[in-house]
Design a protein around this motif. Structure first.
Motif, PDB file in Angstrom:
ATOM      1  N   VAL A   9     207.909  81.440 -13.990  1.00  0.00           N
ATOM      2  CA  VAL A   9     207.930  79.978 -13.857  1.00  0.00           C
ATOM      3  C   VAL A   9     207.835  79.621 -12.381  1.00  0.00           C
ATOM      4  CG1 VAL A   9     209.315  77.882 -14.267  1.00  0.00           C
ATOM      5  CG2 VAL A   9     209.434  79.787 -15.891  1.00  0.00           C
ATOM      6  N   THR A  10     206.981  78.641 -12.040  1.00  0.00           N
ATOM      7  CA  THR A  10     207.025  78.119 -10.672  1.00  0.00           C
ATOM      8  C   THR A  10     207.749  76.776 -10.721  1.00  0.00           C
ATOM      9  OG1 THR A  10     204.935  76.868 -10.749  1.00  0.00           O
ATOM     10  CG2 THR A  10     204.801  79.197 -10.116  1.00  0.00           C
ATOM     11  N   SER A  11     208.472  76.471  -9.651  1.00  0.00           N
ATOM     12  CA  SER A  11     209.291  75.258  -9.677  1.00  0.00           C
ATOM     13  C   SER A  11     209.417  74.669  -8.273  1.00  0.00           C
ATOM     14  CB  SER A  11     210.682  75.609 -10.218  1.00  0.00           C
ATOM     15  OG  SER A  11     211.481  74.458 -10.331  1.00  0.00           O
ATOM     16  N   CYS A  51     203.627  76.800 -14.921  1.00  0.00           N
ATOM     17  CA  CYS A  51     203.478  76.318 -13.542  1.00  0.00           C
ATOM     18  C   CYS A  51     204.025  74.899 -13.458  1.00  0.00           C
ATOM     19  CB  CYS A  51     202.007  76.344 -13.126  1.00  0.00           C
ATOM     20  SG  CYS A  51     201.386  78.002 -12.848  1.00  0.00           S
ATOM     21  N   ALA A  52     205.316  74.799 -13.166  1.00  0.00           N
ATOM     22  CA  ALA A  52     205.939  73.473 -13.081  1.00  0.00           C
ATOM     23  C   ALA A  52     206.073  73.021 -11.637  1.00  0.00           C
ATOM     24  CB  ALA A  52     207.308  73.518 -13.741  1.00  0.00           C
ATOM     25  N   ALA A  53     205.715  73.873 -10.693  1.00  0.00           N
ATOM     26  CA  ALA A  53     205.868  73.493  -9.282  1.00  0.00           C
ATOM     27  C   ALA A  53     204.876  72.410  -8.908  1.00  0.00           C
ATOM     28  CB  ALA A  53     205.651  74.724  -8.397  1.00  0.00           C
ATOM     29  N   ALA A  54     205.309  71.543  -8.012  1.00  0.00           N
ATOM     30  CA  ALA A  54     204.402  70.543  -7.445  1.00  0.00           C
ATOM     31  C   ALA A  54     203.840  71.157  -6.164  1.00  0.00           C
ATOM     32  CB  ALA A  54     205.147  69.255  -7.151  1.00  0.00           C
ATOM     33  N   VAL A  55     202.818  71.962  -6.345  1.00  0.00           N
ATOM     34  CA  VAL A  55     202.255  72.711  -5.214  1.00  0.00           C
ATOM     35  C   VAL A  55     201.418  71.751  -4.349  1.00  0.00           C
ATOM     36  CG1 VAL A  55     200.838  74.705  -4.592  1.00  0.00           C
ATOM     37  CG2 VAL A  55     202.088  74.709  -6.753  1.00  0.00           C
ATOM     38  N   ALA A  56     201.610  71.818  -3.048  1.00  0.00           N
ATOM     39  CA  ALA A  56     200.812  70.951  -2.165  1.00  0.00           C
ATOM     40  C   ALA A  56     199.339  71.336  -2.281  1.00  0.00           C
ATOM     41  CB  ALA A  56     201.284  71.121  -0.724  1.00  0.00           C
ATOM     42  N   ASP A  57     198.480  70.349  -2.361  1.00  0.00           N
ATOM     43  CA  ASP A  57     197.050  70.637  -2.496  1.00  0.00           C
ATOM     44  C   ASP A  57     196.454  71.173  -1.196  1.00  0.00           C
ATOM     45  OD1 ASP A  57     196.711  69.899  -5.193  1.00  0.00           O
ATOM     46  OD2 ASP A  57     196.959  67.804  -4.601  1.00  0.00           O
ATOM     47  N   TRP A  58     197.017  70.715  -0.066  1.00  0.00           N
ATOM     48  CA  TRP A  58     196.445  71.114   1.214  1.00  0.00           C
ATOM     49  C   TRP A  58     197.507  71.634   2.162  1.00  0.00           C
ATOM     50  CZ3 TRP A  58     195.871  65.987  -0.657  1.00  0.00           C
ATOM     51  CH2 TRP A  58     194.676  65.767  -1.347  1.00  0.00           C
ATOM     52  N   ASN A 107     194.752  74.573  -0.521  1.00  0.00           N
ATOM     53  CA  ASN A 107     195.643  75.663  -0.925  1.00  0.00           C
ATOM     54  C   ASN A 107     195.070  76.388  -2.138  1.00  0.00           C
ATOM     55  OD1 ASN A 107     197.849  75.946   0.756  1.00  0.00           O
ATOM     56  ND2 ASN A 107     198.883  74.153  -0.086  1.00  0.00           N
ATOM     57  N   PRO A 108     195.465  77.634  -2.362  1.00  0.00           N
ATOM     58  CA  PRO A 108     195.035  78.305  -3.602  1.00  0.00           C
ATOM     59  C   PRO A 108     195.631  77.568  -4.792  1.00  0.00           C
ATOM     60  CG  PRO A 108     196.723  79.590  -2.462  1.00  0.00           C
ATOM     61  CD  PRO A 108     196.337  78.483  -1.535  1.00  0.00           C
ATOM     62  N   ASP A 109     194.859  77.452  -5.865  1.00  0.00           N
ATOM     63  CA  ASP A 109     195.390  76.832  -7.082  1.00  0.00           C
ATOM     64  C   ASP A 109     195.943  77.952  -7.965  1.00  0.00           C
ATOM     65  OD1 ASP A 109     195.692  75.702  -9.696  1.00  0.00           O
ATOM     66  OD2 ASP A 109     194.535  73.985  -8.969  1.00  0.00           O
ATOM     67  N   ILE A 110     197.254  78.037  -8.005  1.00  0.00           N
ATOM     68  CA  ILE A 110     197.916  79.158  -8.690  1.00  0.00           C
ATOM     69  C   ILE A 110     197.614  79.111 -10.188  1.00  0.00           C
ATOM     70  CG2 ILE A 110     200.153  80.261  -9.164  1.00  0.00           C
ATOM     71  CD1 ILE A 110     201.161  78.798  -6.563  1.00  0.00           C
ATOM     72  N   LEU A 111     197.779  77.936 -10.768  1.00  0.00           N
ATOM     73  CA  LEU A 111     197.567  77.768 -12.221  1.00  0.00           C
ATOM     74  C   LEU A 111     196.143  78.154 -12.600  1.00  0.00           C
ATOM     75  CD1 LEU A 111     198.517  76.642 -14.988  1.00  0.00           C
ATOM     76  CD2 LEU A 111     197.723  74.406 -14.232  1.00  0.00           C
ATOM     77  N   SER A 112     195.199  77.601 -11.864  1.00  0.00           N
ATOM     78  CA  SER A 112     193.800  77.840 -12.156  1.00  0.00           C
ATOM     79  C   SER A 112     193.451  79.320 -11.992  1.00  0.00           C
ATOM     80  CB  SER A 112     193.010  77.000 -11.160  1.00  0.00           C
ATOM     81  OG  SER A 112     191.750  76.823 -11.582  1.00  0.00           O
ATOM     82  N   VAL A 118     200.978  77.631 -19.155  1.00  0.00           N
ATOM     83  CA  VAL A 118     201.268  76.208 -19.316  1.00  0.00           C
ATOM     84  C   VAL A 118     201.263  75.542 -17.943  1.00  0.00           C
ATOM     85  CG1 VAL A 118     202.945  74.537 -20.219  1.00  0.00           C
ATOM     86  CG2 VAL A 118     202.767  76.814 -21.269  1.00  0.00           C
ATOM     87  N   GLY A 119     200.528  74.433 -17.835  1.00  0.00           N
ATOM     88  CA  GLY A 119     200.494  73.695 -16.573  1.00  0.00           C
ATOM     89  C   GLY A 119     201.114  72.328 -16.731  1.00  0.00           C
ATOM     90  N   PHE A 120     201.370  71.681 -15.638  1.00  0.00           N
ATOM     91  CA  PHE A 120     201.894  70.313 -15.641  1.00  0.00           C
ATOM     92  C   PHE A 120     200.872  69.395 -14.997  1.00  0.00           C
ATOM     93  CE2 PHE A 120     206.282  69.471 -16.900  1.00  0.00           C
ATOM     94  CZ  PHE A 120     206.665  70.740 -17.302  1.00  0.00           C
TER      95      PHE A 120
HETATM   96  O1  C5P Z   1     195.895  69.641  -9.650  1.00  0.00           O
HETATM   97  P1  C5P Z   1     197.329  69.324  -9.867  1.00  0.00           P
HETATM   98  O2  C5P Z   1     198.179  69.624  -8.683  1.00  0.00           O
HETATM   99  O3  C5P Z   1     197.616  67.967 -10.409  1.00  0.00           O
HETATM  100  O4  C5P Z   1     197.741  70.336 -11.049  1.00  0.00           O
HETATM  101  C1  C5P Z   1     199.007  70.421 -11.514  1.00  0.00           C
HETATM  102  C2  C5P Z   1     199.244  71.761 -12.133  1.00  0.00           C
HETATM  103  O5  C5P Z   1     198.619  72.795 -11.394  1.00  0.00           O
HETATM  104  C3  C5P Z   1     200.713  72.106 -12.134  1.00  0.00           C
HETATM  105  O6  C5P Z   1     200.967  72.940 -13.243  1.00  0.00           O
HETATM  106  C4  C5P Z   1     200.874  72.854 -10.824  1.00  0.00           C
HETATM  107  O7  C5P Z   1     202.003  73.711 -10.853  1.00  0.00           O
HETATM  108  C5  C5P Z   1     199.587  73.621 -10.758  1.00  0.00           C
HETATM  109  N1  C5P Z   1     199.097  73.860  -9.389  1.00  0.00           N
HETATM  110  C6  C5P Z   1     199.106  75.136  -8.897  1.00  0.00           C
HETATM  111  N2  C5P Z   1     198.619  75.381  -7.642  1.00  0.00           N
HETATM  112  C7  C5P Z   1     198.117  74.375  -6.887  1.00  0.00           C
HETATM  113  C8  C5P Z   1     198.091  73.066  -7.384  1.00  0.00           C
HETATM  114  C9  C5P Z   1     198.605  72.849  -8.645  1.00  0.00           C
HETATM  115  O8  C5P Z   1     199.583  76.051  -9.581  1.00  0.00           O
HETATM  116  N3  C5P Z   1     197.659  74.635  -5.690  1.00  0.00           N
END
Ligand code: C5P
Length: 413
Positions: free
Chosen positions: A204-206, A283-290, A314-319, A333-335
């Motif tokens: 889980v990411t948080s 992936c519940a973390a609010a990961v910074a996009d940049w 930033n790398p998109d962990i979920l994707s 599961v993503g948020f």
């Molecule tokens: O694109 P957005 O940030 O809205 O996507 C949200 C989902 O993607 C969440 O599940 C978040 O944890 C995940 N995410 C991620 N890595 C990122 C950006 C978002 O895992 N860099």
């Protein structure tokens, strides 16, 4: 005071024993009665007198001394408590618990008890990582023993890593939660029955991420981590071997969850990769996009010019986990934390990121989703949309863990 609000604290022999003194004080302040057992090893680090003074009770040390026990035998010591806590729990006492040894007062009480038990491991990183310790822990967890920590950080032996005992505040919260759980049979934390995710590994990411600009400034967001922490706690309650990669939050570690704390998105991604393979990823973390393209080692000075901030993605962990060619976790599961048309945006995101379920929630101003106690979510998957009513983040975690377990147990692939 009823037995339900009494802790029997076993202090075993590790340097972290000094923290047990603060724990005793915290519990007393919280109105929880506490009685202590001090092992011979524990007595090398804290004194009987300090524990007796802080707890306001006798301290019990010797299995065979009638006078020492003040007429109370090991059975009575356990009978008089609502919860047994071992803090610190050394590698040695963990091994003895697993083996069912009872060659001193502490281990005899632990073997004789039918009360919930919480242990707070504390040891050198290599002892923690040793197969023997990990195997012992797994057996104890499967028997229903609650485990909190250890935490990552500097160690007394001069090394760095997992092995520090959880802080007294976190332990106090965990103890309060356990008392709440045992009073409420539906949410009993130590409950072993219906562990539908036993044998599964969950990641889980948080929380938010902090993206440094210089040594003192960073880019962040308002995520508190409450939803992600609640999900990790619920997955662990269902028996999953649960690891949480958490960004900076003020929350204490959920019981039974192994927590790795990170700062930035890149660190979070690296930590996630180290935990693969896993059966479930949330992936519940609010990961910074940049993040800043060139974070500086020196503090950026005001020199009359407004600095220009160059950002990079930033790398998109979920994707990335969802599209990994090898070792893809079975359920990801993503948020989608969105403002306005949340379900449509979640549908779009599900298709783009290629995860299995997307949980849509509204984070518009006024919803109090960020940092609040409640949440209203919609579960979006290939079968459609499920709208859940507003409920506490803990309830969402439990309902989600149930849904995950039902899905994995009915879709064998
Ligand atoms: O694109 P957005 O940030 O809205 O996507 C949200 C989902 O993607 C969440 O599940 C978040 O944890 C995940 N995410 C991620 N890595 C990122 C950006 C978002 O895992 N860099």
């Amino acid at each position: 005071m009823s037995v339900d609000k009494r802790v029997l604290l076993i202090v075993s022999g590790g340097i972290a024993a000094y923290k047990s003194l603060d724990l005793v004080r915290n519990l007393k302040n919280a109105g929880i009665a506490i009685r202590c057992i001090l092992t011979p090893g524990g007595a090398q680090f804290v004194t009987t007198l300090s524990l007796a003074t802080l707890s306001g009770d006798n301290v019990y040390e010797d299995l065979f001394s009638v006078t020492d026990q003040g007429g109370i035998g090991h059975i009575e010591l356990s009978r008089d408590a609502g919860l047994l806590v071992v803090a610190p729990a050394t590698a040695d006492i963990i091994a003895k618990m697993r083996a069912g040894m009872a060659d001193d007062l502490a281990t005899a009480v632990l073997l004789a008890t039918d009360k919930p038990v919480l242990i707070a491991p504390a040891m050198n990183i290599r002892m923690w990582e040793h197969e023997a310790t990990q195997e012992n822990l797994a057996v104890l967890k499967a028997r229903g023993v609650n485990v909190i920590g250890p935490e990552e950080g500097d160690m007394a032996c001069g090394e760095y890593g997992m092995g520090r005992m959880s802080e007294p505040d976190a332990l106090t919260n965990a103890i309060k939660n356990l008392f709440q759980g045992t009073n409420n049979r539906d949410t009993a934390i130590n409950c072993k029955r219906n562990q539908k995710l036993a044998g599964k590994k969950a990641l889980v990411t948080s929380g938010p991420t902090h993206e440094p600009l210089d040594p003192v400034r960073y880019i962040a967001n308002r995520s508190s981590g409450r939803q992600g922490h609640a999900i990790a706690a619920a997955l662990a309650q269902q028996g999953a071997d649960t690891v949480m990669i958490s960004g900076p939050t003020n929350l204490s570690n959920p019981i039974g969850v192994t927590v790795h704390r990170v700062g930035s998105a890149v660190e979070m991604f690296e930590a996630c990769k180290r935990e693969l393979p896993a059966d479930i990823v949330v992936c519940a973390a609010a990961v910074a996009d940049w993040r800043a393209l060139h974070p500086t080692d020196e503090k950026i000075k005001k020199n009359g010019m407004v600095p220009t901030l160059e950002l990079t993605e930033n790398p998109d962990i979920l994707s990335s986990l969802s599209q990994s060619k090898s070792n893809r976790p079975r359920l990801i599961v993503g948020f989608a934390a969105e403002t306005g048309s949340v379900v449509d945006k979640a549908l779009d995101k599900l298709a783009r990121k290629k995860c299995d379920w997307m949980i849509a929630n509204d984070v518009s101003v006024g919803t109090k989703t960020f940092g609040g106690a409640n949440n209203t979510v919609h579960i979006v998957d290939q079968n459609g949309i499920e709208n859940w009513p507003e409920m506490s983040k803990e309830s969402i975690g439990q309902r989600l863990a149930d849904r995950i377990a039902d899905h994995l147990n009915t879709n064998h692939d």
